[in-house]
Design an enzyme around this catalytic site. Structure first.
Site, PDB file in Angstrom:
ATOM      1  N   HIS A  27       3.842 -14.272   0.882  1.00 36.49           N
ATOM      2  CA  HIS A  27       3.901 -15.039   2.135  1.00 36.49           C
ATOM      3  C   HIS A  27       5.105 -15.974   2.136  1.00 36.49           C
ATOM      4  CE1 HIS A  27       0.196 -13.700   4.111  1.00 36.49           C
ATOM      5  NE2 HIS A  27      -0.354 -13.681   2.919  1.00 36.49           N
ATOM      6  N   SER A  60       5.227  16.921   6.694  1.00 38.21           N
ATOM      7  CA  SER A  60       4.686  16.122   5.587  1.00 38.21           C
ATOM      8  C   SER A  60       3.668  16.951   4.824  1.00 38.21           C
ATOM      9  CB  SER A  60       4.019  14.844   6.109  1.00 38.21           C
ATOM     10  OG  SER A  60       3.187  14.314   5.090  1.00 38.21           O
ATOM     11  N   GLY A 111      -0.751   3.394   2.882  1.00 38.51           N
ATOM     12  CA  GLY A 111      -1.570   2.317   3.447  1.00 38.51           C
ATOM     13  C   GLY A 111      -2.286   1.475   2.418  1.00 38.51           C
ATOM     14  N   LEU A 114       1.478  -0.377  -1.205  1.00 37.39           N
ATOM     15  CA  LEU A 114       2.533  -0.047  -2.176  1.00 37.39           C
ATOM     16  C   LEU A 114       3.786   0.468  -1.457  1.00 37.39           C
ATOM     17  CD1 LEU A 114       0.417   1.470  -5.085  1.00 37.39           C
ATOM     18  CD2 LEU A 114       1.295  -0.840  -4.816  1.00 37.39           C
ATOM     19  N   SER A 115       3.787   0.288  -0.162  1.00 36.81           N
ATOM     20  CA  SER A 115       4.971   0.553   0.666  1.00 36.81           C
ATOM     21  C   SER A 115       5.424   2.014   0.693  1.00 36.81           C
ATOM     22  CB  SER A 115       6.128  -0.352   0.225  1.00 36.81           C
ATOM     23  OG  SER A 115       6.924  -0.593   1.341  1.00 36.81           O
ATOM     24  N   SER A 117       5.724   3.459   3.368  1.00 30.58           N
ATOM     25  CA  SER A 117       6.598   3.549   4.545  1.00 30.58           C
ATOM     26  C   SER A 117       8.058   3.324   4.148  1.00 30.58           C
ATOM     27  CB  SER A 117       6.158   2.572   5.641  1.00 30.58           C
ATOM     28  OG  SER A 117       6.177   1.240   5.176  1.00 30.58           O
ATOM     29  N   GLU A 149      11.952   0.987  10.837  1.00 29.19           N
ATOM     30  CA  GLU A 149      10.529   0.610  10.847  1.00 29.19           C
ATOM     31  C   GLU A 149      10.216  -0.337  12.008  1.00 29.19           C
ATOM     32  OE1 GLU A 149       8.618   0.460   7.171  1.00 29.19           O
ATOM     33  OE2 GLU A 149       6.867  -0.641   7.915  1.00 29.19           O
ATOM     34  N   ASP A 161      10.411  -4.785   1.358  1.00 27.88           N
ATOM     35  CA  ASP A 161       9.964  -3.455   0.934  1.00 27.88           C
ATOM     36  C   ASP A 161      11.132  -2.485   0.805  1.00 27.88           C
ATOM     37  OD1 ASP A 161       7.538  -4.618   1.225  1.00 27.88           O
ATOM     38  OD2 ASP A 161       6.882  -3.401   2.925  1.00 27.88           O
ATOM     39  N   TYR A 210      -2.721 -12.929   9.302  1.00 28.31           N
ATOM     40  CA  TYR A 210      -1.282 -12.963   9.009  1.00 28.31           C
ATOM     41  C   TYR A 210      -0.533 -13.699  10.123  1.00 28.31           C
ATOM     42  CZ  TYR A 210       3.411 -11.004   8.129  1.00 28.31           C
ATOM     43  OH  TYR A 210       4.753 -10.824   7.891  1.00 28.31           O
TER      44      TYR A 210
HETATM   45  P1  ADP Z   1       2.234   1.198   3.209  1.00 28.41           P
HETATM   46  O1  ADP Z   1       3.699   1.105   3.481  1.00 28.41           O
HETATM   47  O2  ADP Z   1       1.690  -0.039   2.589  1.00 28.41           O
HETATM   48  O3  ADP Z   1       1.832   2.404   2.439  1.00 28.41           O
HETATM   49  P2  ADP Z   1       2.186   1.425   6.061  1.00 28.41           P
HETATM   50  O4  ADP Z   1       1.091   1.369   7.067  1.00 28.41           O
HETATM   51  O5  ADP Z   1       3.326   0.481   6.190  1.00 28.41           O
HETATM   52  O6  ADP Z   1       1.503   1.311   4.617  1.00 28.41           O
HETATM   53  O7  ADP Z   1       2.829   2.894   6.042  1.00 28.41           O
HETATM   54  C1  ADP Z   1       1.995   4.016   5.963  1.00 28.41           C
HETATM   55  C2  ADP Z   1       2.467   5.048   6.979  1.00 28.41           C
HETATM   56  O8  ADP Z   1       3.753   5.581   6.572  1.00 28.41           O
HETATM   57  C3  ADP Z   1       1.563   6.259   7.063  1.00 28.41           C
HETATM   58  O9  ADP Z   1       0.500   6.035   7.966  1.00 28.41           O
HETATM   59  C4  ADP Z   1       2.522   7.337   7.566  1.00 28.41           C
HETATM   60  O10 ADP Z   1       2.730   7.237   8.950  1.00 28.41           O
HETATM   61  C5  ADP Z   1       3.834   6.964   6.886  1.00 28.41           C
HETATM   62  N1  ADP Z   1       4.006   7.710   5.620  1.00 28.41           N
HETATM   63  C6  ADP Z   1       4.291   7.195   4.414  1.00 28.41           C
HETATM   64  N2  ADP Z   1       4.395   8.174   3.479  1.00 28.41           N
HETATM   65  C7  ADP Z   1       4.192   9.349   4.109  1.00 28.41           C
HETATM   66  C8  ADP Z   1       4.150  10.722   3.711  1.00 28.41           C
HETATM   67  N3  ADP Z   1       4.339  11.096   2.441  1.00 28.41           N
HETATM   68  N4  ADP Z   1       3.889  11.653   4.649  1.00 28.41           N
HETATM   69  C9  ADP Z   1       3.681  11.301   5.925  1.00 28.41           C
HETATM   70  N5  ADP Z   1       3.695  10.025   6.354  1.00 28.41           N
HETATM   71  C10 ADP Z   1       3.947   9.048   5.484  1.00 28.41           C
HETATM   72 MG    MG Z   2       4.641  -0.281   4.806  1.00 25.62          MG
END
Ligand code: ADP
Ligand code: MG
Length: 360
Positions: A27, A60, A111, A114-115, A117, A149, A161, A210
């Site tokens: 934070h 994916s 989700g 651990l990022s 995204s 993003e 991230d 948040y």
């Molecule tokens: P975190 O980054 O903490 O894992 P986020 O909600 O920021 O969570 O990101 C998750 C999203 O990123 C998923 O819902 C999907 O849309 C996308 N994503 C990440 N990795 C993949 C993957 N290997 N295949 C498809 N989508 C992915």
């Molecule tokens: Mg993320």
């Protein structure tokens, strides 16, 4: 299914990028402060080929889902928005990107904080850079990834991230000043490794909590006459604020100071103490913990071999991170998860990965 099976030809290039976990500095990013993430062993692999029609095609493996971009003026939803976003920010920056076939396969849990995204964005941008020989460096990769993003996936994220995924590795931690982007890559604390355990508690109140904390920090900074709480270094200055702003500001100031102490060089024992202090501050001053996370962190903290532990990510559920003696993460996790179960909760080890050979 591999690239060849999906697209009918082999890929022309590939790249990968890791997920990350934040060790200290929670934070603090939206207060222009300091963070200390490290990369995790799990990563996302992106393979690329040129498309034989005029459309982008994304697949994916994790979702077993394929998306074709029929209209370049219409941002797709879901996972395709991250990849499409990366391509579009490069176009906006003046690079001409041909129609692509993109194949994604990842071992980063999605989700879980651990990022995944950022790993997806950074791996995509690295692969495109390689395919087209683009003259962009790793910091620009992180910045393009963040833009993708924010503007295409619609997530108001900071730069932590993407910088961690682009610049850190599993042997190093990345000190990052989120205001100036000044950074330093430092080795992990001596004879230590990282253990990440998911609490099993979903982050239900996370987004409203948040937003409220962000607003409180802005209020506190305004009352103290500074641009952001990062500009306060003396914790006594926060005492003139009313509650709860006083405690919110105290967390941010002490947390920034903990990160700055690590920058001076500390032992694993001291690093662990700072993580424990961070958890107490997040629990009592910032009030973003939940009972399950407090129990999990306490179980970790009292287990031999653990230097320190705290909740990681924005809180209200989610994961814990611990710094533990090298080679002991799995046995510590087994021990702690058993006791955690007796307390009525179901946790899960995320790092080190239970899959011996990661997908990417
Ligand atoms: P975190 O980054 O903490 O894992 P986020 O909600 O920021 O969570 O990101 C998750 C999203 O990123 C998923 O819902 C999907 O849309 C996308 N994503 C990440 N990795 C993949 C993957 N290997 N295949 C498809 N989508 C992915
Ligand atoms: Mg993320």
């Amino acid at each position: 299914m591999d690239f060849q099976q999906i697209f009918g030809k082999p890929p022309e290039t590939q790249a990968s990028a890791p997920g990350r976990v934040n060790l200290l500095g929670e934070h603090t990013d939206y207060n222009d402060g300091f963070v200390l993430p490290t990369a995790i062993p799990q990563s996302t692999k992106v393979q690329l080929g040129l498309s034989s029609d005029s459309q982008h095609h994304f697949y994916s493996e994790n979702l077993n889902e394929q998306v074709s971009i029929l209209d370049i003026n219409h941002t797709p939803s879901g996972f395709a928005s991250y990849i499409f976003g990366c391509i579009q920010v490069l176009q906006t920056a003046g690079y001409t990107i041909p129609s692509l076939c993109v194949y994604v396969k990842s071992s980063v849990p999605m989700g879980s904080g651990l990022s995944s995204s950022a790993a997806l964005e950074v791996a995509t941008l690295r692969a495109v850079r390689q395919l087209l020989n683009l003259p962009i460096d790793d910091v620009e990769i992180a910045q393009f990834a963040q833009q993708a993003e924010i503007h295409y996936a619609g997530v108001q994220c900071g730069i932590m991230d993407q910088m961690a995924s682009s610049l850190a590795d599993t042997e190093h931690i990345l000190f990052l000043d989120t205001r100036t982007l000044e950074r330093r890559v430092m080795p992990l604390p001596e004879k230590a490794e990282i253990l990440v355990i998911d609490s099993g508690v979903p982050r239900t109140l996370a987004s409203s909590g948040y937003n409220q904390r962000r607003a409180e920090c802005e209020d506190a900074a305004r009352s103290l006459g500074v641009k952001a709480l990062r500009d306060i270094t003396d914790v006594e200055v926060t005492e003139k604020l009313p509650e709860p702003l006083h405690r919110r500001a105290r967390h941010v100031v002490t947390e920034n100071n903990r990160v700055l102490e690590v920058l001076q060089g500390v032992s694993s024992v001291r690093f662990g103490e700072l993580m424990n202090a961070s958890h107490a501050s997040l629990r009592d001053d910032y009030e973003v913990s939940v009972p399950a996370l407090d129990i999990l962190v306490e179980l970790l903290q009292k287990t031999p071999g653990v230097f320190g532990a705290r909740l990681t990510g924005a809180g209200f559920g989610g994961a814990s991170v611990a710094l533990v003696a090298v080679g002991e993460a799995r046995s510590i996790a087994t021990h702690v998860l058993e006791q955690y179960k007796q307390a009525g909760y179901n946790g899960q080890i995320l790092v080190p990965s239970l899959e011996l050979s990661d997908a990417a």
